[in-house]
Motif scaffolding. Structure first.
Motif, PDB file in Angstrom:
ATOM      1  N   ASP A 171      -2.450  58.017 -14.148  1.00 49.31           N
ATOM      2  CA  ASP A 171      -1.782  57.544 -15.372  1.00 49.31           C
ATOM      3  C   ASP A 171      -1.060  56.218 -15.154  1.00 49.31           C
ATOM      4  N   ALA A 172      -0.710  55.915 -13.908  1.00 52.02           N
ATOM      5  CA  ALA A 172      -0.011  54.663 -13.608  1.00 52.02           C
ATOM      6  C   ALA A 172      -0.962  53.510 -13.340  1.00 52.02           C
ATOM      7  N   ILE A 173      -2.271  53.753 -13.443  1.00 52.86           N
ATOM      8  CA  ILE A 173      -3.278  52.743 -13.137  1.00 52.86           C
ATOM      9  C   ILE A 173      -4.037  52.384 -14.401  1.00 52.86           C
ATOM     10  N   ALA A 174      -4.195  51.082 -14.657  1.00 53.53           N
ATOM     11  CA  ALA A 174      -5.062  50.587 -15.738  1.00 53.53           C
ATOM     12  C   ALA A 174      -6.416  50.255 -15.121  1.00 53.53           C
ATOM     13  N   ALA A 175      -7.420  51.053 -15.448  1.00 57.87           N
ATOM     14  CA  ALA A 175      -8.751  50.900 -14.857  1.00 57.87           C
ATOM     15  C   ALA A 175      -9.700  50.291 -15.882  1.00 57.87           C
ATOM     16  N   GLN A 176     -10.544  49.370 -15.426  1.00 60.77           N
ATOM     17  CA  GLN A 176     -11.557  48.742 -16.266  1.00 60.77           C
ATOM     18  C   GLN A 176     -12.866  48.687 -15.501  1.00 60.77           C
ATOM     19  N   ALA A 177     -13.958  48.810 -16.227  1.00 63.61           N
ATOM     20  CA  ALA A 177     -15.288  48.624 -15.658  1.00 63.61           C
ATOM     21  C   ALA A 177     -15.774  47.230 -16.017  1.00 63.61           C
ATOM     22  N   LEU A 178     -16.024  46.408 -15.008  1.00 63.22           N
ATOM     23  CA  LEU A 178     -16.472  45.048 -15.258  1.00 63.22           C
ATOM     24  C   LEU A 178     -17.897  45.050 -15.816  1.00 63.22           C
ATOM     25  N   PRO A 179     -18.301  43.991 -16.496  1.00 61.49           N
ATOM     26  CA  PRO A 179     -19.655  43.945 -17.062  1.00 61.49           C
ATOM     27  C   PRO A 179     -20.717  44.120 -15.982  1.00 61.49           C
ATOM     28  N   PRO A 180     -21.839  44.765 -16.309  1.00 60.62           N
ATOM     29  CA  PRO A 180     -22.903  44.953 -15.305  1.00 60.62           C
ATOM     30  C   PRO A 180     -23.438  43.611 -14.812  1.00 60.62           C
ATOM     31  N   VAL A 181     -23.847  43.591 -13.552  1.00 62.53           N
ATOM     32  CA  VAL A 181     -24.428  42.393 -12.950  1.00 62.53           C
ATOM     33  C   VAL A 181     -25.928  42.428 -13.169  1.00 62.53           C
ATOM     34  N   PRO A 182     -26.529  41.387 -13.754  1.00 64.99           N
ATOM     35  CA  PRO A 182     -27.983  41.387 -13.954  1.00 64.99           C
ATOM     36  C   PRO A 182     -28.722  41.547 -12.634  1.00 64.99           C
ATOM     37  N   GLY A 183     -29.700  42.436 -12.623  1.00 65.14           N
ATOM     38  CA  GLY A 183     -30.478  42.685 -11.421  1.00 65.14           C
ATOM     39  C   GLY A 183     -29.986  43.853 -10.599  1.00 65.14           C
ATOM     40  N   ASN A 184     -28.756  44.289 -10.794  1.00 68.66           N
ATOM     41  CA  ASN A 184     -28.222  45.446 -10.081  1.00 68.66           C
ATOM     42  C   ASN A 184     -28.551  46.735 -10.821  1.00 68.66           C
ATOM     43  N   PRO A 185     -28.526  47.878 -10.126  1.00 73.57           N
ATOM     44  CA  PRO A 185     -28.758  49.160 -10.822  1.00 73.57           C
ATOM     45  C   PRO A 185     -27.760  49.360 -11.955  1.00 73.57           C
ATOM     46  N   ALA A 186     -28.217  49.982 -13.035  1.00 72.42           N
ATOM     47  CA  ALA A 186     -27.371  50.130 -14.226  1.00 72.42           C
ATOM     48  C   ALA A 186     -26.142  50.984 -13.946  1.00 72.42           C
ATOM     49  N   LEU A 187     -26.256  51.945 -13.025  1.00 72.69           N
ATOM     50  CA  LEU A 187     -25.124  52.824 -12.733  1.00 72.69           C
ATOM     51  C   LEU A 187     -24.122  52.193 -11.768  1.00 72.69           C
ATOM     52  N   GLN A 188     -24.523  51.118 -11.082  1.00 71.82           N
ATOM     53  CA  GLN A 188     -23.633  50.498 -10.099  1.00 71.82           C
ATOM     54  C   GLN A 188     -22.731  49.499 -10.820  1.00 71.82           C
ATOM     55  N   ARG A 189     -21.445  49.795 -10.909  1.00 71.00           N
ATOM     56  CA  ARG A 189     -20.490  48.936 -11.609  1.00 71.00           C
ATOM     57  C   ARG A 189     -19.302  48.646 -10.698  1.00 71.00           C
ATOM     58  N   THR A 190     -18.601  47.585 -11.013  1.00 75.88           N
ATOM     59  CA  THR A 190     -17.371  47.231 -10.308  1.00 75.88           C
ATOM     60  C   THR A 190     -16.186  47.647 -11.162  1.00 75.88           C
ATOM     61  N   LEU A 191     -15.237  48.351 -10.555  1.00 77.63           N
ATOM     62  CA  LEU A 191     -14.043  48.813 -11.249  1.00 77.63           C
ATOM     63  C   LEU A 191     -12.842  47.998 -10.796  1.00 77.63           C
ATOM     64  N   ALA A 192     -12.020  47.613 -11.744  1.00 74.85           N
ATOM     65  CA  ALA A 192     -10.783  46.871 -11.467  1.00 74.85           C
ATOM     66  C   ALA A 192      -9.596  47.785 -11.738  1.00 74.85           C
ATOM     67  N   LEU A 193      -8.759  47.985 -10.716  1.00 75.94           N
ATOM     68  CA  LEU A 193      -7.596  48.866 -10.817  1.00 75.94           C
ATOM     69  C   LEU A 193      -6.330  48.021 -10.718  1.00 75.94           C
TER      70      LEU A 193
END
Length: 470
Positions: free
Chosen positions: A118-140
């Protein structure tokens, strides 16, 4: 266009005992936003023109430090969040829409944080073209610190604001090259920052007393030999411009990367004296640049992405609706034919039924046409017995044929036969070049039932071809 590059202050270390926005205000964190304003920045075009234009912009740049509301107006603002205040991790993220993804993220980051989610603001960055669709970068990011930064950045006088991790402006090391390690001194500490991927990087703090050189600090074994670069505006401003140039098109990996929330609104707070000065400058000298920025915004693919999606959905619905309509019409036509056939069979006399059963030439696919033809012949015979004029009489048939002759000429017919129900005629060899499809189409436009009976021969039927192949 003018570009404003802003460096957010570091979140106060734990030793300061600051855990709320009021504590950060007391520490004057809002007055520690460093900025650099570049005028007439070139982001697209020839490479030599870009470099020359940006060098001139850097030579005439304005620098300062203060609160966001005191910063000058710019067409675009690139805000750099210290990598020390954001954690970038790679994780497998299920495919879901933005709303569903926000509900999933707390469960995905539980294994990566020591404090409560609850103390963390998490975001999923936009997908990188060419990478697997499920592989995402998360910013905490610490939620309270992120909310405070967002409210501070809302005071900026810029129509376009983008917040990115500071490590992303560092270049990626190619094969055989040493990695770049950026650093800056903060009181008795040195903050190191390194970029490790297209959307990845990390930062850490080394405590060092004043006077100790950076090269005297023992670095991790993996970073021995890395190129050290101090974070100054002479290096930071060109690096930020290079980042924007690389990611200015929709195929770039970080084209849509922006850590600011969707509800972020610019300029909705009252401005102080510095803000009033910025507004005055905007009204006097920046209005033309604002118009140019608005024009560029319409050319941004992100602006048209949602309308194009709705247009695609509308086109799909239109095609599906047309398919349903055509299918309904085909079924209705088939039902109407079956009803006509059923009513005709019920009205046939025994003699007509016997004659119909003996007609072996009719194919099964044309059984409905044969039934309707037998019914119309039966009705014609009954009407003639009563002395009524019917459409199958020679006079009525000849009148129809006369309309067709008027199209191709009065001397077009060579042979004519009337069997009491239909007329079979043949065109002269001089008009044999006329195609049968053209003759049938012309007769149909005149409301006639015409069938091909052989080479250059046709049969004209009564009742506009009731039951015929039209």
């Amino acid at each position: 266009m003018s570009l404003l590059i802003i460096r957010c202050p570091l979140k106060p270390f734990v030793g300061t005992q600051a855990h709320s926005p009021s504590d950060w205000q007391d520490l004057s964190c809002a007055e520690q936003f460093e900025w650099c304003l570049l005028d007439d920045v070139v982001n697209t075009g020839d490479v030599a023109e870009i470099n020359t234009g940006n060098e001139l912009a850097l030579a005439n740049a304005q620098f300062g430090m203060g609160t966001p509301e005191s910063i000058l107006y710019a067409d675009e603002a690139l805000v750099l969040l210290p990598t020390l205040d954001v954690r970038l991790i790679e994780a497998k993220v299920p495919l879901a829409n933005a709303k569903k993804l926000q509900q999933i993220l707390p469960n995905l980051i539980e294994d990566y944080v020591l404090t409560g989610v609850d103390a963390i603001a998490a975001q999923a960055l936009p997908p990188v073209p060419g990478n697997p669709a499920l592989q995402r970068t998360l910013a905490l990011i610490d939620r309270s610190w992120f909310n405070w930064l967002t409210k501070q950045l809302e005071r900026l006088l810029a129509p376009k604001v983008r917040l990115i991790p500071e490590c992303l402006i560092l270049g990626l090391a190619n094969d055989g090259e040493s990695s770049l390690l950026a650093y800056q001194r903060v009181e008795d500490s040195i903050v190191f920052t390194q970029r490790t991927g297209l959307q990845l990087g990390f930062s850490w703090v080394e405590h060092a007393a004043q006077g100790i050189a950076v090269d005297e600090i023992v670095l991790p074994q993996a970073l021995v030999g890395a190129s050290l670069k101090e974070i100054t505006w002479d290096w930071l401003a060109p690096a930020a411009q290079a980042y924007l140039q690389i990611n200015h098109h929709s195929r770039a990996p970080n084209f849509a990367l922006n850590l600011l929330p969707r509800h972020f609104k610019r300029g909705n707070h009252s401005a102080g004296k510095g803000g009033l000065a910025s507004i005055k400058e905007m009204l006097l000298g920046k209005s033309k640049a604002s118009v140019q920025t608005a024009g560029l915004a319409w050319a941004d693919p992100l602006v048209w992405r949602q309308p194009f999606n709705w247009l695609r959905y509308f086109a799909i619905c239109l095609v599906l609706g047309y398919g349903v309509y055509v299918s309904f019409m085909l079924v209705s036509h088939w039902r109407w034919g079956k009803q006509m056939e059923l009513l005709a069979v019920q009205s046939l006399s025994p003699a007509a039924v016997a004659a119909l059963n003996q007609a072996k030439t009719a194919k099964s696919s044309n059984s409905s046409n044969a039934i309707l033809s037998a019914f119309t012949k039966q009705v014609t015979v009954e009407q003639r017995r009563r002395g009524n004029v019917v459409d199958a009489d020679f006079a009525a048939m000849a009148a129809k044929l006369q309309q067709l002759k008027a199209v191709y000429g009065p001397e077009v017919l060579q042979k004519l036969e009337y069997d009491g129900y239909s007329i079979t005629f043949e065109f002269k060899p001089s008009v044999a070049k006329i195609e049968a499809k053209e003759v049938l189409k012309r007769a149909r436009s005149l409301g006639m039932a015409l069938k091909s009976a052989g080479p250059n021969q046709y049969r004209l039927e009564p009742y506009s071809g009731l039951g015929g192949d039209l």
